[in-house]
Design a protein around this motif. Structure first.
Motif, PDB file in Angstrom:
ATOM      1  N   GLU A 120      66.532  11.769  52.382  1.00 48.72           N
ATOM      2  CA  GLU A 120      66.933  12.800  52.873  1.00 48.72           C
ATOM      3  C   GLU A 120      67.018  13.952  51.740  1.00 48.72           C
ATOM      4  O   GLU A 120      66.823  15.083  52.037  1.00 48.72           O
ATOM      5  CB  GLU A 120      67.865  12.789  53.887  1.00 48.72           C
ATOM      6  N   ASP A 121      67.867  13.479  50.664  1.00 48.78           N
ATOM      7  CA  ASP A 121      68.068  14.439  49.434  1.00 48.78           C
ATOM      8  C   ASP A 121      66.828  15.133  49.025  1.00 48.78           C
ATOM      9  O   ASP A 121      66.760  16.094  48.692  1.00 48.78           O
ATOM     10  CB  ASP A 121      68.860  13.691  48.540  1.00 48.78           C
ATOM     11  N   ALA A 122      65.669  14.144  49.007  1.00 52.11           N
ATOM     12  CA  ALA A 122      64.444  14.469  48.257  1.00 52.11           C
ATOM     13  C   ALA A 122      63.985  15.592  49.165  1.00 52.11           C
ATOM     14  O   ALA A 122      63.362  16.461  48.885  1.00 52.11           O
ATOM     15  CB  ALA A 122      63.727  13.496  48.073  1.00 52.11           C
ATOM     16  N   LEU A 123      63.856  15.304  50.506  1.00 51.69           N
ATOM     17  CA  LEU A 123      63.331  16.351  51.544  1.00 51.69           C
ATOM     18  C   LEU A 123      64.218  17.664  51.354  1.00 51.69           C
ATOM     19  O   LEU A 123      63.504  18.481  51.537  1.00 51.69           O
ATOM     20  CB  LEU A 123      63.476  15.525  52.753  1.00 51.69           C
ATOM     21  N   ALA A 124      65.363  17.583  51.449  1.00 55.18           N
ATOM     22  CA  ALA A 124      66.299  18.781  51.323  1.00 55.18           C
ATOM     23  C   ALA A 124      65.724  19.493  50.009  1.00 55.18           C
ATOM     24  O   ALA A 124      65.834  20.758  50.034  1.00 55.18           O
ATOM     25  CB  ALA A 124      67.761  18.333  51.339  1.00 55.18           C
ATOM     26  N   GLN A 125      65.582  18.786  48.602  1.00 50.04           N
ATOM     27  CA  GLN A 125      65.366  19.527  47.522  1.00 50.04           C
ATOM     28  C   GLN A 125      63.905  20.226  48.033  1.00 50.04           C
ATOM     29  O   GLN A 125      63.685  21.265  47.333  1.00 50.04           O
ATOM     30  CB  GLN A 125      65.131  18.562  46.486  1.00 50.04           C
ATOM     31  N   ARG A 126      62.745  19.762  48.406  1.00 53.91           N
ATOM     32  CA  ARG A 126      61.622  20.073  48.864  1.00 53.91           C
ATOM     33  C   ARG A 126      61.870  21.457  49.445  1.00 53.91           C
ATOM     34  O   ARG A 126      61.162  22.357  49.141  1.00 53.91           O
ATOM     35  CB  ARG A 126      60.541  19.065  49.269  1.00 53.91           C
ATOM     36  N   PHE A 127      62.621  21.174  50.450  1.00 53.81           N
ATOM     37  CA  PHE A 127      62.712  22.577  51.392  1.00 53.81           C
ATOM     38  C   PHE A 127      63.343  23.620  50.486  1.00 53.81           C
ATOM     39  O   PHE A 127      63.170  24.788  50.641  1.00 53.81           O
ATOM     40  CB  PHE A 127      63.678  21.953  52.535  1.00 53.81           C
ATOM     41  N   ALA A 128      64.506  23.395  49.971  1.00 50.71           N
ATOM     42  CA  ALA A 128      65.309  24.349  48.849  1.00 50.71           C
ATOM     43  C   ALA A 128      64.266  25.043  47.776  1.00 50.71           C
ATOM     44  O   ALA A 128      64.348  26.228  47.567  1.00 50.71           O
ATOM     45  CB  ALA A 128      66.369  23.590  48.182  1.00 50.71           C
TER      46      ALA A 128
END
Length: 93
Positions: A62-70
């Motif tokens: 989820e952190d990796a996904l949030a970073q891609r979104f950011a």
């Protein structure tokens, strides 16, 4: 024969025999209870570590996904869709 000089079986230990027998029973009971408690702790701790490892891997995803979104690599709709898929996959384990 197994009778001592005073007519008691096994040499007639008297009170010291009873005290020794009681102490041995208490110590063996304590050892058994300790073994059961340690076994239960070991088994429950193993499950807790496994659950922590699973939750750590899901939070990394989820952190990796949030970073891609950011960074703007994916838009909000894609972020929400993938996040939902990740969480569904974690629940099915």
């Amino acid at each position: 024969m197994m009778y001592g000089t005073d007519g008691c079986m096994w040499g007639g230990w008297g009170w010291s025999g009873w005290i020794l027998m009681g102490a041995v029973m208490v110590l063996s009971s304590a050892a058994l209870i300790t073994a059961v408690v340690l076994a239960v702790r070991y088994l429950t701790d193993s499950n807790a570590q496994r659950n922590r490892a699973d939750s750590a891997s899901s939070s990394k995803s989820e952190d990796a996904l949030a970073q891609r979104f950011a960074r703007g690599d994916i838009d909000e709709d894609e972020f929400r869709r993938r996040l939902t898929l990740l969480r569904e996959h974690q629940e099915s384990r």
